[in-house]
Design an enzyme around this catalytic site. Sequence first.
Site, PDB file in Angstrom:
ATOM      1  N   ILE A 183      -4.206   1.001   0.161  1.00  0.00           N
ATOM      2  CA  ILE A 183      -5.466   1.674   0.432  1.00  0.00           C
ATOM      3  C   ILE A 183      -5.351   3.064  -0.187  1.00  0.00           C
ATOM      4  CG2 ILE A 183      -6.173   0.402   2.490  1.00  0.00           C
ATOM      5  CD1 ILE A 183      -4.947   2.467   4.247  1.00  0.00           C
ATOM      6  N   ASP A 184      -6.482   3.651  -0.515  1.00  0.00           N
ATOM      7  CA  ASP A 184      -6.485   4.922  -1.230  1.00  0.00           C
ATOM      8  C   ASP A 184      -5.795   6.030  -0.442  1.00  0.00           C
ATOM      9  OD1 ASP A 184      -7.989   3.653  -3.170  1.00  0.00           O
ATOM     10  OD2 ASP A 184      -9.901   4.328  -2.342  1.00  0.00           O
ATOM     11  N   LYS A 185      -5.343   7.038  -1.154  1.00  0.00           N
ATOM     12  CA  LYS A 185      -4.683   8.185  -0.543  1.00  0.00           C
ATOM     13  C   LYS A 185      -5.516   8.760   0.603  1.00  0.00           C
ATOM     14  CE  LYS A 185      -3.580  13.017  -1.488  1.00  0.00           C
ATOM     15  NZ  LYS A 185      -3.636  14.115  -2.485  1.00  0.00           N
TER      16      LYS A 185
END
Length: 310
Positions: A140-142
Amino acid sequence: MTNRKKTVVISQDQNQMRIDKALCLEEDGISRSRLQKLLKEGNVLVNQKPVKPSFRLQTGDTVCVYIPESQPVSMIAESIPLDILYEDEFLLIVNKPQGMVVHPAPGHTEHTLVNAVMAHCGTSLSGINGELRPGIVHRIDKDTSGALVICKDDRTHQNLAEQLKEHTIHRLYHAVVHGNIKEDQGSINAQVGRHPTDRKRMSVHSKNGRHAVTHYQVIQRYHGRFTHIQCRLETGRTHQIRVHMASIGHPLAGDPLYNKNGGNPYHLPGQALHARILGFQHPATGKYLEVSAPFPESFLGLLERLKTVK
């Protein structure tokens, strides 16, 4: 050292396109600088023949890219606290905080989730994704928080990777978007691929996009200015929810990449997106396992502030 092989069959939309541009626009495309190096080393073949970066492709060409495995790096196990939602001898599910990168990249090998997991699990991590991504089967994105599964062995990793491929893993996200979504629920069926001119972004207008479906449902509307929704992913493309919601005129609050003109009036640390529910068939037991990741304070605080929006 073995190489990873990537094969692409050139579509009509890519006819007469330079090979370096065409491959960079693939969803999991290689950076142009890396591709230039691979081309010079003879690791890119078109119809079984090496070519130059300026080579123009034709419809039906078969491109094979041989990508050397990542060189071993000195990974550092760091005692970073983990919010553990579930753990057994096969896997670990954590509630990833907003702002934490999932895995290291060349030149950035510290303070990631992988560094923390290495300290917690030691050598008990799957190795399928190489030196830089031990245990990582999905990301999942930062600046997205929430549930993420870590694999402790290769068999578990392979099983979960297959479930991801078959779209049988249940993933439910919560998000806050700009504007008033009038319908109570809906679906977005729009391919997602690398943006034609900006490699940092994804787009529904990419010529090389891949099938992507997001189902959304309204939870709460806030005075016509913001809407709290939940999204169920049928597919899992890069930035899928962020791209899909922006494509229908409702970009995520606090998203600096897909909401450049909407501002960030609440000074959010990133997009208001949280991976709330993660469910799948346990690779070892065969039983359905589901966890719920508590919302971060920033998300709950935003919802409280929106109640006063006029």
